[in-house]
Design an enzyme around this catalytic site. Structure first.
Site, PDB file in Angstrom:
ATOM      1  CG  HIS A 199      -2.097  -0.943   1.049  1.00 30.81           C
ATOM      2  ND1 HIS A 199      -3.243  -0.637   0.354  1.00 30.81           N
ATOM      3  CD2 HIS A 199      -2.250  -2.204   1.487  1.00 30.81           C
ATOM      4  CE1 HIS A 199      -4.058  -1.670   0.387  1.00 30.81           C
ATOM      5  NE2 HIS A 199      -3.476  -2.645   1.062  1.00 30.81           N
ATOM      6  CE  LYS A 390      -5.209  14.586  -0.260  1.00 35.80           C
ATOM      7  NZ  LYS A 390      -5.455  13.365  -0.991  1.00 35.80           N
ATOM      8  NE  ARG A 391      -4.412  10.121   9.720  1.00 34.40           N
ATOM      9  CZ  ARG A 391      -4.112   9.098  10.532  1.00 34.40           C
ATOM     10  NH1 ARG A 391      -4.873   8.017  10.533  1.00 34.40           N
ATOM     11  NH2 ARG A 391      -3.085   9.161  11.343  1.00 34.40           N
ATOM     12  CE  LYS A 396      -2.162  10.974   2.750  1.00 31.44           C
ATOM     13  NZ  LYS A 396      -2.978  10.421   1.638  1.00 31.44           N
ATOM     14  CB  THR A 498      -9.620   5.899  -2.221  1.00 38.42           C
ATOM     15  OG1 THR A 498      -9.446   6.252  -0.843  1.00 38.42           O
ATOM     16  CG2 THR A 498      -8.941   4.575  -2.513  1.00 38.42           C
ATOM     17  CE  LYS A 502     -13.206   7.836  -0.258  1.00 39.12           C
ATOM     18  NZ  LYS A 502     -12.567   8.054   1.060  1.00 39.12           N
TER      19      LYS A 502
HETATM   20  C1  LIG Z   1     -11.269   8.357   1.342  1.00 37.41           C
HETATM   21  C2  LIG Z   1     -10.813   8.667   2.696  1.00 37.41           C
HETATM   22  C3  LIG Z   1      -9.442   8.716   2.982  1.00 37.41           C
HETATM   23  C4  LIG Z   1      -8.382   8.526   1.930  1.00 37.41           C
HETATM   24  O1  LIG Z   1      -8.157   9.785   1.318  1.00 37.41           O
HETATM   25  P1  LIG Z   1      -6.896  10.047   0.369  1.00 37.41           P
HETATM   26  O2  LIG Z   1      -7.152  11.422  -0.189  1.00 37.41           O
HETATM   27  O3  LIG Z   1      -6.921   9.001  -0.690  1.00 37.41           O
HETATM   28  O4  LIG Z   1      -5.690   9.998   1.238  1.00 37.41           O
HETATM   29  C5  LIG Z   1      -9.052   9.011   4.277  1.00 37.41           C
HETATM   30  N1  LIG Z   1      -9.965   9.238   5.261  1.00 37.41           N
HETATM   31  C6  LIG Z   1     -11.286   9.216   5.017  1.00 37.41           C
HETATM   32  C7  LIG Z   1     -12.234   9.494   6.134  1.00 37.41           C
HETATM   33  C8  LIG Z   1     -11.765   8.927   3.738  1.00 37.41           C
HETATM   34  O5  LIG Z   1     -13.091   8.896   3.513  1.00 37.41           O
END
Ligand SMILES: *Cc1c(COP(=O)(O)O)cnc(C)c1O
Length: 654
Positions: A199, A390-391, A396, A498, A502
């Site tokens: 990952h 995101k985290r 990032k 991911t 979204k």
């Molecule tokens: C989709 C999602 C992530 C992953 O987000 P990335 O932008 O791909 O790092 C992290 N936390 C939550 C709550 C999410 O829904």
């Protein structure tokens, strides 16, 4: 600030304890060699400290099928409630010590993202959940089968990262020590059973356990790891005679002080399939991170680009858009996301475009209300919602976003009468409690927000919102209301992502680097429907080879120089001088994530985003195309690929 999420304090009505299926998990002790009745050398694991694993079942109902799967979670329970000897001596604390200690195993979730701390409790957890699951899988297998050579035809186990990689060794241990099968048979069964999904390429995430700790906790597993390693290295030496460096790199044991067990090497050697989660990431695994292993086992490597479920991230969380889409093309997209392609034809239908705009506006109004309730800040509904959620992690580059936000504040201050496309910057995400730089970036963005949001001269042109406690239920509110999706990781660092999918599925345009799944999104929508900026991976590699000097880029950028000056003068932290100095130092000292090198191009492409947004109709067409081309990013597609290519199981069509 962190607060515990006591998710079980009021009970959980969806789960069913299955106490009768409790299993025993062993730790510590020592190994004993003996000869059995037939004179074969056998090994027993004895004098262990045992913990019970109690399964809890949650039914997971399929969407409009008659299939219900079971999610099985394990809770640790002490095998000895308390020690009567201590109790009788009046040492009550000691009497319950082992109970408290063993039940702690399943108490907490380690909070770090993309990193491993190498802590003993974490290794205990990983073995506990793994051993409990393997025991349960074997119990189920034995209910209907007696011949273990068919095991891999009936069972597929996918290692979700290296966290459960001990399962390889645990299956070996049970089949050899308890089922009395020979090594070659067991090794063949094991490799055919397991697949491994990697990952991340972040080196801090690669799990390496200290050998002395591993040996103390799992002495029998240590012996098996050595045996697996010895046999593997013999094969490597046969193919590459006298290549000692290669043996050193491919060994499961990293020789150092102390020696370490490399879980990724174990996961590759012990599985028949190794995959990354986007095309770029899978290529990097083959060409860089696992290059030696790819040369040795080319047939094991493959790609499975991540996906997300449209049932949650569109149908449930964006009912407005969902109903508009279904009204236009029917509801087949709910179970076949490629159906969304039919929206492409509607991008030139002015009524449809108008409805599309109204949906986005309604969704933004809902988020505006949530923001007002939670922050007391009023948002301009006509502003572009520019979102990074995101985290928090340095790779990032939320810091890059913060610098850009600061630049826009300066711009409005310096040219109060110039035309400006209003923006609302929305940021959310958690940092691991001990991750100093990530926490400081959160503070930085909140400090900019304090300055911008309280500056009367800025008016409706800019707002900066940091939403607390980012989690799925908050995420569901955010994506449907977003205009611009920030996917700005340094090229080569985000395995897939991911969140990007979204946003796309909810009609946001992406501004992003050529990284992870962004590349595949760009291929799906075409270059006119995404905004790509920044250095590509090959360019970064070239710069690194000749030596990267961030100062070269700072000198060339008027804007970056000005913002750095502002931070140095404590403009965003008037009461805490030098608060953000560590952030600037990270730029001056190496700038590991190429923030300086990418800054100017990022700002230029953000300008392009503003220009596009100003043309409402053009923006709407691009928004529709993004949703129409999101079919490939359904997790239905991803899971079908795993089922066909790795697990060899047919799809069920109820
Ligand atoms: C989709 C999602 C992530 C992953 O987000 P990335 O932008 O791909 O790092 C992290 N936390 C939550 C709550 C999410 O829904």
């Amino acid at each position: 600030m962190e607060y515990p999420d006591a998710w079980l304090s009021k009970g959980n009505p969806w789960e069913f304890p299955r106490i009768e299926r409790t299993v025993r998990v062993c730790f510590g002790g020592r190994t004993l060699m003996f000869n059995d009745e037939l004179g074969n050398l056998r090994v027993k694991w004895v004098d262990t400290e045992d913990v019970l694993a109690v399964p809890y079942h949650t039914p997971v109902v399929g969407y409009k099928t008659d299939i219900v799967n079971t999610l099985q979670l394990w809770s640790a329970r002490s095998s000895a409630d308390f020690d009567l000897n201590y109790f009788n001596e009046g040492d009550y604390e000691h009497a319950v010590y082992s109970k408290v200690f063993s039940e702690n195993i399943s108490k907490i979730l380690y909070p770090r993202d993309n990193s491993s701390q190498g802590k003993e409790l974490r290794l205990r957890q990983e073995y506990f959940f793994t051993a409990a699951s393997i025991a349960d899988i074997i119990r189920r297998f034995k209910e209907e089968n007696s011949d273990f050579t068919t095991f891999a035809d009936k069972v597929a186990i996918q290692l979700n990262d290296t966290h459960p990689a001990l399962a390889i060794v645990e299956l070996m241990r049970i089949l050899i020590d308890e089922e009395n099968l020979d090594w070659d048979t067991v090794w063949d069964i094991t490799v055919r059973t397991f697949g491994y999904t990697n990952h991340t390429v972040m080196s801090e995430a690669l799990e390496c356990w200290s050998v002395p700790m591993f040996e103390r906790l799992l002495p029998r597993h240590m012996q098996l790891v050595y045996e697996i390693n010895m046999r593997f290295l013999k094969d490597v030496a046969k193919r590459y005679p006298e290549d000692v460096d290669r043996l050193r790199r491919m060994s499961i044991i990293d020789e150092g002080y102390p020696n370490k067990v490399r879980m990724a090497n174990l996961a590759i050697i012990g599985t028949h399939s190794i995959n990354g989660v986007s095309e770029l990431h899978s290529r990097l695994l083959k060409e860089q991170l696992f290059k030696d292993f790819y040369e040795f086992f080319p047939e094991r490597f493959n790609n499975k680009t991540n996906g997300i479920t449209q049932r949650r991230w569109l149908q449930k969380s964006n009912t407005n858009l969902s109903e508009l889409i279904t009204g236009a093309i029917g509801n087949k997209w709910v179970t076949d996301l490629y159906e969304l392609e039919k929206l492409t034809a509607l991008k030139d239908d002015s009524d449809f475009c108008k409805s599309w705009q109204e949906v986005k506006k309604a969704n933004k109004k809902q988020l505006i209300e949530y923001i007002y309730k939670n922050t007391n800040i009023c948002i301009n509904p006509d502003s572009m919602f520019d979102v990074q959620v995101k985290r928090f992690h340095e790779y990032k580059r939320q810091f890059l976003f913060g610098l850009y936000i600061a630049s826009q504040y300066l711009r409005v201050k310096n040219n109060p009468n110039a035309r400006f496309i209003p923006r609302t910057f929305i940021v959310a995400g958690k940092a691991a409690p001990g991750y100093f730089m990530a926490k400081l970036v959160i503070k930085f963005i909140n400090s900019i927000a304090d300055v911008v949001n309280s500056d009367k001269a800025i008016g409706d042109k800019l707002k900066v919102i940091f939403l607390e406690n980012y989690r799925v239920s908050l995420a569901e509110r955010i994506f449907s209301a977003s205009d611009l999706s920030e996917q700005i990781s340094t090229a080569g660092t985000e395995a897939s992502g991911t969140g990007c999918m979204k946003f796309m599925m909810n009609g946001a345009l992406t501004i992003g680097t050529y990284d992870g799944a962004n590349i595949e999104i760009a291929e799906a929508v075409g270059k006119d429907n995404i905004i790509i900026f920044g250095l590509r991976l090959e360019e970064i590699e070239k710069i690194l080879a000749s030596g990267y000097n961030p100062q070269d880029y700072i000198k060339r950028s008027m804007v970056l120089k000005e913002i750095i000056g502002l931070i140095q003068n404590n403009f965003f932290s008037p009461d805490q001088p030098n608060l953000f100095a560590p952030l600037l130092d990270s730029l001056f000292c190496g700038d590991r994530y190429f923030v300086c090198a990418d800054f100017d191009d990022y700002c230029a492409k953000q300008e392009e985003a503003s220009r596009l947004y100003a043309d409402k109709n053009e923006w709407t067409k691009k928004s529709i195309i993004n949703v129409a081309k999101s079919g490939r990013f359904s997790s239905d597609r991803t899971i079908k690929e795993y089922a066909k290519d790795i697990w060899n199981v047919p799809c069920v069509h109820p």
